[in-house]
Design an enzyme around this catalytic site. Sequence first.
Site, PDB file in Angstrom:
ATOM      1  N   ARG A 105       0.843  -1.195   0.000  1.00  0.00           N
ATOM      2  CA  ARG A 105       0.000   0.000   0.000  1.00  0.00           C
ATOM      3  C   ARG A 105       0.883   1.251   0.000  1.00  0.00           C
ATOM      4  NH1 ARG A 105      -1.382   1.675   4.624  1.00  0.00           N
ATOM      5  NH2 ARG A 105      -2.223  -0.251   5.470  1.00  0.00           N
ATOM      6  N   LYS A 111      -9.168   5.408 -19.189  1.00  0.00           N
ATOM      7  CA  LYS A 111      -9.533   5.860 -20.528  1.00  0.00           C
ATOM      8  C   LYS A 111      -8.324   5.750 -21.473  1.00  0.00           C
ATOM      9  CE  LYS A 111     -13.144   6.523 -18.080  1.00  0.00           C
ATOM     10  NZ  LYS A 111     -13.535   7.772 -17.496  1.00  0.00           N
ATOM     11  N   ASP A 171      -8.545  18.197 -14.991  1.00  0.00           N
ATOM     12  CA  ASP A 171      -8.818  16.812 -15.352  1.00  0.00           C
ATOM     13  C   ASP A 171      -8.478  16.680 -16.830  1.00  0.00           C
ATOM     14  OD1 ASP A 171      -9.980  14.411 -16.184  1.00  0.00           O
ATOM     15  OD2 ASP A 171     -11.633  14.555 -14.761  1.00  0.00           O
ATOM     16  N   TYR A 210     -17.273  15.753 -15.675  1.00  0.00           N
ATOM     17  CA  TYR A 210     -17.581  14.321 -15.637  1.00  0.00           C
ATOM     18  C   TYR A 210     -18.642  14.093 -14.554  1.00  0.00           C
ATOM     19  CZ  TYR A 210     -16.917   9.352 -14.721  1.00  0.00           C
ATOM     20  OH  TYR A 210     -17.115   8.017 -14.524  1.00  0.00           O
TER      21      TYR A 210
END
Length: 403
Positions: free
Chosen positions: A68, A218, A193, A121
């Site tokens: 992590r 994407k 973004d 978005y």
Amino acid sequence: MRVFAREKIRKTNSLSAKSLHEFSTKAIHVGEEPDLSNSGDVTIPIHMSSTFARKEVTKPSKGYEYSRTSNPTRDALEKRLAAIEDAKFALAFSSGLAAETVLILSLLKKGDHVIAFDDLYGGSRRLFNKVLEKFGLEFTYVDARETKNVEKSIKKNTRMIWIETPTNPLMKICDIRAISKIAKRHRMLTVVDNTFASPYFQKPLKLGADISLHSTTKYINGHADSIGGAIMLNDKEIYELLKFHQNAIGAVSSPFNDFLVIRGIETLALRMERHEKNAKAVAEFLESHRKVKKVYYSGLKSHPQHKLAKRQMSGFSGMISFEIKRGLKEAKRFLESVKLFSLAESLGGVESLIEHPALMTHASIPKNEREKIGISDELMRISVGIEDIDDIIADLRQALNKV
Ligand SMILES: *Cc1c(COP(=O)(O)O)cnc(C)c1O
């Protein structure tokens, strides 16, 4: 072959400096040092281990303790993500929204105010309004195409400006340089973004933004087979704060997905060139079709912000939205008639996708809000894939014939 190429780059100094500045070279080599003292893999291995053994009690042998906190595969991905955005630092997350959450929770506190572009978005708006507002953060949405709308909304507690350009789904463009300048003057951070343009076509940090954020799901991964997010930036202090929260919150990407994203990045330049070439042809086809009312694509001269798009991006990417002339029923008929295109959410993969924002990706935004920003019931969004352009256009043509 790759080892040979790298050796050659290392030996010839002038070549080294230059070669590793070019996008495609960095996209293929940065972060991947073949470990010749070990097996010598030329691609980065998938390090699935959750924990790492050490020789000394107080010192991790190779710097790794627990995945992590950090993991060799994720490290390689983060180096490469930074390189392709010309950024000093990058961090990888389990999704784009996880990256957004960590970013906001790291940098803002109760009572802070964010100005955001009103055509965001859908999931970002849902995160802001339904989750983060509960913790005392405040969001104002403005039409950021006009920079003065951003300036007018600044309040004493405004700490961040959140923009997306081109926007999803209406392909609106805002001026990253002008907005970043205002933000600096008021000591606020600018977040862009950059998912729709990808680092190949747009570099927000070079235009003055503080943070570039991606859904790597994407274009960056590009094969519709992993969910992931990334943050790229230059400021060391902010990076360390984000790195602390990446571990403290735990929204990290998995090594297997990191491997997929690294692999995706290697062909990003080629894919983006083809996405754009195909999208231009599709946009022109749609614009000339009698059943199409309007086409939204910043690469078209008819786009109201074509000049700004041309100035701040090196290409117009592969996303197009358009409206047909005859209402929702016919729009649905069209969507259910395409054959090559998959009727599906998401974007940026090698395959062509089509979707209906009002009923699918943006359904979580109330109807009156949607209409205010221009998302009508006839609007459809396509992610133009990299298939043969003749097949893509033939499919759209036959579906339009059914309308
Ligand atoms: C998909 C997307 C996101 C969210 O990313 P996930 O990986 O789905 O969490 C954020 N911004 C934009 C522009 C997107 O397209």
